[in-house]
Design an enzyme around this catalytic site. Structure first.
Site, short mmCIF file in Angstrom:
data_model
loop_
_atom_site.label_atom_id
_atom_site.label_comp_id
_atom_site.label_asym_id
_atom_site.label_seq_id
_atom_site.Cartn_x
_atom_site.Cartn_y
_atom_site.Cartn_z
N CYS A 2 0.84 -1.19 0.00
CA CYS A 2 0.00 0.00 0.00
C CYS A 2 0.88 1.25 0.00
O CYS A 2 1.95 1.28 0.59
CB CYS A 2 -0.94 0.12 1.19
SG CYS A 2 -2.08 -1.24 1.34
N ARG A 27 3.80 -0.29 -4.95
CA ARG A 27 3.54 -0.82 -3.61
C ARG A 27 2.22 -1.59 -3.54
O ARG A 27 1.92 -2.22 -2.52
CB ARG A 27 3.50 0.32 -2.60
CG ARG A 27 4.77 1.15 -2.55
CD ARG A 27 4.63 2.28 -1.58
NE ARG A 27 4.51 1.78 -0.23
CZ ARG A 27 5.52 1.49 0.57
NH1 ARG A 27 6.75 1.69 0.15
NH2 ARG A 27 5.33 1.03 1.78
N TRP A 75 -2.70 -2.69 -1.67
CA TRP A 75 -2.36 -4.11 -1.84
C TRP A 75 -3.09 -4.81 -0.71
O TRP A 75 -2.72 -4.68 0.46
CB TRP A 75 -0.85 -4.30 -1.74
CG TRP A 75 -0.38 -5.68 -2.05
CD1 TRP A 75 -0.09 -6.19 -3.29
CD2 TRP A 75 -0.12 -6.75 -1.12
NE1 TRP A 75 0.32 -7.50 -3.18
CE2 TRP A 75 0.31 -7.86 -1.87
CE3 TRP A 75 -0.22 -6.87 0.27
CZ2 TRP A 75 0.65 -9.07 -1.27
CZ3 TRP A 75 0.12 -8.07 0.86
CH2 TRP A 75 0.54 -9.16 0.09
N ASN A 101 -1.32 2.43 5.57
CA ASN A 101 -0.45 1.35 5.09
C ASN A 101 0.00 0.58 6.32
O ASN A 101 0.45 1.18 7.29
CB ASN A 101 0.76 1.95 4.36
CG ASN A 101 1.86 0.93 4.16
OD1 ASN A 101 1.58 -0.24 3.90
ND2 ASN A 101 3.11 1.36 4.27
N GLY A 102 -0.14 -0.75 6.30
CA GLY A 102 0.28 -1.55 7.45
C GLY A 102 -0.85 -2.43 7.94
O GLY A 102 -1.83 -2.65 7.23
N GLU A 490 17.49 -17.45 -8.18
CA GLU A 490 17.10 -16.08 -8.53
C GLU A 490 16.51 -16.04 -9.95
O GLU A 490 15.51 -15.37 -10.19
CB GLU A 490 18.32 -15.15 -8.39
CG GLU A 490 18.11 -13.72 -8.82
CD GLU A 490 17.04 -12.95 -8.04
OE1 GLU A 490 16.51 -13.46 -7.05
OE2 GLU A 490 16.72 -11.84 -8.47
N LYS A 494 12.74 -14.83 -10.76
CA LYS A 494 12.43 -13.74 -11.69
C LYS A 494 11.37 -14.17 -12.69
O LYS A 494 10.43 -13.44 -12.95
CB LYS A 494 13.69 -13.27 -12.45
CG LYS A 494 14.69 -12.48 -11.67
CD LYS A 494 14.29 -11.07 -11.34
CE LYS A 494 13.61 -11.00 -10.00
NZ LYS A 494 14.40 -10.76 -8.84
N GLU A 497 7.95 -14.60 -11.03
CA GLU A 497 7.33 -13.35 -10.58
C GLU A 497 6.67 -12.58 -11.71
O GLU A 497 5.58 -12.06 -11.54
CB GLU A 497 8.41 -12.42 -9.99
CG GLU A 497 8.81 -12.74 -8.59
CD GLU A 497 9.68 -11.64 -8.01
OE1 GLU A 497 10.75 -11.36 -8.58
OE2 GLU A 497 9.30 -11.05 -6.99
N HIS A 513 18.51 -36.58 -8.06
CA HIS A 513 17.81 -37.07 -6.87
C HIS A 513 16.32 -36.77 -6.92
O HIS A 513 15.65 -36.80 -5.89
CB HIS A 513 18.46 -36.46 -5.62
CG HIS A 513 19.90 -36.84 -5.47
ND1 HIS A 513 20.29 -38.11 -5.14
CD2 HIS A 513 21.03 -36.13 -5.67
CE1 HIS A 513 21.62 -38.17 -5.11
NE2 HIS A 513 22.09 -36.97 -5.45
N LYS A 612 6.08 -4.14 -4.17
CA LYS A 612 7.52 -3.93 -4.11
C LYS A 612 8.05 -4.10 -2.69
O LYS A 612 9.07 -4.72 -2.47
CB LYS A 612 7.84 -2.52 -4.62
CG LYS A 612 9.32 -2.17 -4.60
CD LYS A 612 10.05 -2.93 -5.66
CE LYS A 612 11.54 -2.70 -5.62
NZ LYS A 612 12.26 -3.78 -6.31
#
Ligand code: M6R
Length: 617
Positions: A2, A27, A75, A101-102, A490, A494, A497, A513, A612
């Site tokens: 947010c 955000r 968000w 926000n939070g 990574e 990427k 995402e 394995h 983000k």
């Protein structure tokens, strides 16, 4: 998670708020809203499901004059992304509007108490409970909005950054924070700009106040009181104004289609900035201030414990190989979300390294407290100055990657790895593990990083062509050995995402394995097969994949003539010291994810469900 903005000044608030929200969409972007006190003194709130452009389409058609207002891009945490749950939330009497926000952790309890007092709730959010609580306190104590906010802070637990307006107090916005980022810009004409980060503020002013936890600020034009700040006990505090040395265009797209693309291409320059004043080629020396000032803590560390999330966690994994091999220091790497609840054994001789691009990740912040309580030394590696982690750490190093807007982290990662390699080199040299010759060779290679990354970027069209072949894929494997295993993770993160292709990262040797069962022509593998680590063994693993008709792309060292005869595609990276190789091999994987996402028509900078900065649990 947010974004909030607020404005009070001499201009119309609406355009300032909308352009501020645009900067904060990274955000969260599932719903948005704006609240303004109009020139006629009425409080107007417009909210939509969807992003800021949708909000603008709706609100543009309505009355939005007035010089004070607040706005939000969401968000979702509590309640589905819809218009009712979007911010601003209104108090029952319709006088107060709040953006948040939070997370208010005790909102259920508060809601029950307020319901018992006759308050009703329209949304499923914790934020609406907070605005009702502020309204209740304002009535109960017959006080100002700022005072009601301050009193309310005593009754809430959790994390928040809020901005609040009240139509009985036009020309003023109240803001406060606890454990969530908040910046307040002060313009030369006395206008005030509130935002979750400085991007929306920079086009207006570079003079910024970063409130501490539980500070409450009442903002208005100088003739109406100006900036008044108090702590949770009501004691007046003088705000400290910091001059931000960053220009507004540093946060724009610079002609690229997406922020992620721009940020990938900025990496040569980021490497230069990150090394400036630290990698001293003429003196054959690395100078990392945090290390120099705390040599004993670092050198006597019984172990390094790295705590981070997501891409920053991958940077930590890369560093683990280096700490153990080149600085002979035991190193563990922890997911912050696990570490904070696991009751880990923390020794006073531990150095706890918290890596975070934003410096605001809730899980990483929470890991600092137990570390400090146990007497460990906390070292932050962050990209954002003045962020919470920077302020809480005993020492820190800024990665100096510049503001990263794309939700998928790229340049922040390579800068994190570079800083960590500098620290390893310092420790390794001081402990005598790394000889003078190797130390100098490493420095020489470090300064080559920008041109090596330029070389990789110059081959982007080949990566774009290869990306086109991956568009129909539903699943991929990324493989790497040693310090390339985190790069495999990574690369997989990427592509997951931003292109929503399922991908797994594995240590190459672990293939047989289990994951080898997945191999078929429709499940391509990307194998990092540079000359630096266990090359021959990797070649054998590649043959095992080929024997099962797997399609392979190899990331190989420039000059390798073996792989091109074996695999479907080869992407070359220049040779470099093994400690630095992950900084190079990750770049083609970033580009690959980017071009697959573009090819699939995905929203690269704002991938679904992500935000983000994850400032909530
Ligand atoms: O700001 P931080 O580095 O603490 O963020 C940690 C993760 O949330 C972040 O790296 C996330 O995984 C990114 N979306 C990766 O691209």
């Amino acid at each position: 998670m947010c974004g909030i903005v607020g404005y009070v000044g001499r201009k119309e608030a609406y355009p300032v708020l909308i352009s501020g929200l645009k900067h904060l969409e990274y955000r969260g972007y599932d719903s948005a809203g704006v609240g303004i006190i109009g020139n006629d003194g009425s409080l107007r709130v417009y909210k939509v499901r969807g992003n800021v452009s949708r909000l603008k389409e709706t609100a543009d058609k309505r009355a939005h004059d007035g010089n004070a207002g607040i706005a939000h891009t969401r968000w979702a945490t509590h309640g589905a992304p819809n218009e009712t749950n979007a911010h601003p939330h209104l108090s029952q009497d319709g006088h107060i509007a709040l953006v948040h926000n939070g997370i208010i952790e005790n909102y259920i309890e508060l809601k029950r108490e307020l319901a018992g007092l006759g308050y009703g709730f329209k949304s499923e959010t914790d934020s609406e409970v907070l605005v009702q609580f502020i309204s209740y306190n304002r009535q109960k104590y017959r006080c100002t909005l700022a005072e009601a906010v301050r009193i309310s802070l005593h009754g809430v637990s959790g994390s928040f950054a809020i901005a609040v307006i009240d139509d009985r107090e036009p020309g003023c916005v109240v803001t406060a924070r606890r454990s969530c980022p908040l910046a307040v810009g002060i313009g030369t004409d006395g206008s005030c700009f509130i935002a979750s980060d400085i991007a929306p503020i920079l086009p207006h002013t570079k003079d910024v106040v970063y409130p501490d936890d539980d500070d409450v600020l009442r903002l208005s034009l100088p003739e109406k009181g100006g900036v008044e700040m108090m702590n949770i006990d009501g004691e007046r505090r003088e705000p400290t104004v910091t001059r931000v040395e960053m220009s507004a265009d540093q946060v724009e797209k610079d002609g690229y289609d997406h922020y992620m693309e721009k940020e990938i291409h900025q990496q040569p320059q980021v490497m230069r900035e990150c090394m400036a004043g630290r990698v001293l080629l003429g003196e054959d020396r690395i100078y990392l201030e945090a290390f120099e000032q705390n040599r004993e803590r670092f050198l006597n560390a019984s172990r390094i414990v790295i705590v981070a999330c997501g891409t920053s966690w991958h940077a930590g994994l890369v560093a683990r190989y280096a700490f153990e091999r080149y600085a002979n220091t035991p190193c563990e790497v922890e997911y912050a979300s696990e570490y904070r609840y696991r009751r880990p054994v923390i020794l006073p001789t531990d150095v706890v390294v918290v890596i975070s691009q934003s410096g605001e990740t809730a899980d990483s912040i929470a890991a600092i407290r137990p570390a400090k309580e146990a007497g460990a030394f906390v070292y932050g590696v962050c990209n954002v100055d003045n962020s919470t982690i920077v302020r809480m750490a005993d020492a820190y190093t800024l990665t100096k990657a510049g503001m990263e807007i794309g939700v998928a982290s790229t340049k922040a990662f390579t800068a994190q790895v570079l800083v960590l390699m500098m620290l390893v080199a310092e420790m390794g040299r001081a402990k005598g593990v790394m000889g003078g010759e190797e130390y100098r060779a490493l420095i020489n290679d470090m300064v080559q990083l920008p041109q090596h990354i330029d070389y990789i970027l110059s081959d982007e069209s080949a990566i774009r062509r290869f990306a086109a072949t991956l568009l129909p894929c539903r699943s991929m494997l990324y493989l790497g050995r040693g310090n390339q295993y985190p790069i495999a993770l990574e690369g997989a993160l990427k592509i997951k995402e931003i292109s929503y292709i399922h991908a797994e990262g594995y240590p190459t040797g672990e293939m047989k394995h289990g994951p080898i069962a997945l191999i078929e022509p429709e499940v391509p593998s990307v194998v990092i097969a540079t000359k630096c680590g266990e090359y021959e063994k990797t070649i054998s693993n590649i043959q095992e994949i080929m024997a099962r008709e797997g399609r392979i792309t190899a990331i190989a060292t420039k000059g390798d003539t073996v792989l091109e005869k074996m695999v479907d595609n080869v992407i070359y990276v220049p040779d470099i010291h093994p400690m630095l190789m992950p900084i190079l091999t990750v770049v083609p994987l970033q580009l690959l994810a980017y071009h697959v996402a573009v090819g699939k028509g995905c929203n690269v900078d704002q991938p679904r469900n992500l935000a983000k900065s994850v400032t909530v649990e």
